[in-house]
Scaffold this active site. Structure first.
Site: not given
Ligand code: FAD
Length: 286
Positions: A25, A83, A113, A170
């Protein structure tokens, strides 16, 4: 290739040797100049990452990679997973963003979210939770969708059981891989995997590894999320404040080795845009 295929394909090299799936990341540099980051990515390339994930700041500006940045990083021949947090956007903007990402030739997205800022009333949101965003992305694009998982529970959740129930939502909405929050106690991850699998979820769970660089960094992280620091580690960090980097590196090497021994085959490193420490960890575990 779908995220579940990436992570579920056999983690072996051509000689049949065991090799865990590694991913990284990164976040947008504060000054907006991504040339340094390119250098770090070139260094990390030798570990054959299955993907690079790129964080997304809810507040915009330099907290987000531009579409041009995404294109340039993709051109380094990385499989990307930007993301995306939907909390501060209306449906039309969300659709525009996800279709633009898809049109850039990017195949994956991490659907989040995001944290709800104080100034937003929850009843004003187009999507209240990530499962609704997953459903929308699934309907509008062919992107392969990753979602967040929290081995110690999300900060808003009353119980971990609730959190896992919503995680399943999800997956049922179309997500195909779970990227975990950082954790330092591997037993919490093992228990989490067991409980998630008990609900019938088969999507791969990718372990989020945050190598500790400084006490301040870790205090900030743990104040924002439910993350336990094992007592021995906390004591060591307190006792040797000048050796945090060394302690963090050693801890991460042991943590990753233990994960691999326990068949956790996918490790996602929160690099904090550094390549030195992550390289040292990987040189010791691969
Ligand atoms: P959700 O899955 O919607 O969950 C939020 C809370 O609501 C949880 O408590 C959950 O149990 C509950 N819930 C979920 N669905 C329902 C439902 N249907 N009904 C009732 N309750 C429900 N943040 C950023 O701003 N940018 C980033 O780039 C970023 N990257 C991240 C990467 C990873 C790997 C992780 C683990 C987190 C990341 N985050 C990022 C943080 C994330 O945005 C926050 O944790 C946010 O508060 C929750 O997002 P979520 O997608 O997990 O939300």
């Amino acid at each position: 290739m779908d995220l579940s295929e990436i992570y579920q394909s056999k983690p072996q090299d051509v000689l049949g040797n065991f090799s865990p799936k590694i991913s990284f990341e990164i976040f947008p540099p504060k000054n907006g100049d991504i040339s340094d980051l390119f250098e770090r990515l070139r260094i990390l390339k030798k570990y054959n990452p299955v993907l690079i994930s790129l964080t997304y700041g809810a507040s915009g500006g330099f907290n987000r990679f531009s579409y041009d940045d995404l294109k340039s990083i993709r051109d380094l021949e990385f499989n990307l997973m930007p993301h995306f947090t939907c909390v501060s956007m209306i449906k039309d903007e969300i659709e525009k963003h996800i279709t633009t990402v898809e049109n850039l030739g990017i195949e994956n997205i991490l659907a989040l979210r995001g944290d709800i800022p104080d100034y937003i009333e929850t009843n004003e949101l187009d999507f209240s939770h990530a499962n609704e965003l997953v459903e929308f992305i699934q309907a509008k694009t062919t992107l392969s969708i990753g979602v967040a998982g929290y081995p110690e529970g999300h900060i808003e959740s009353q119980t971990l059981k609730d959190d896992i129930k919503y995680l399943k939502k999800k997956i049922d909405a179309g997500a195909s891989a779970i990227f975990t929050q950082l954790f330092f106690d591997n037993n919490k991850l093992y228990k989490y995997i067991e409980n998630v699998e008990k609900t019938g979820v088969k999507a791969p769970i990718i372990a989020g590894i945050m190598p500790i660089r400084s006490l301040k960094q870790i205090q900030k992280m743990t104040s924002m999320a439910k993350v336990t620091i094992p007592q021995k580690l906390a004591e060591k960090l307190e006792k040797y404040p000048n050796d945090t980097l060394k302690i963090g590196t050693e801890f991460a090497i042991n943590q990753c080795q233990n994960l691999i021994e326990n068949n956790v085959n996918s490790l996602h490193f929160f690099t904090l845009n550094h390549s030195d420490q992550v390289s040292e960890i990987l040189d010791n575990i691969l």
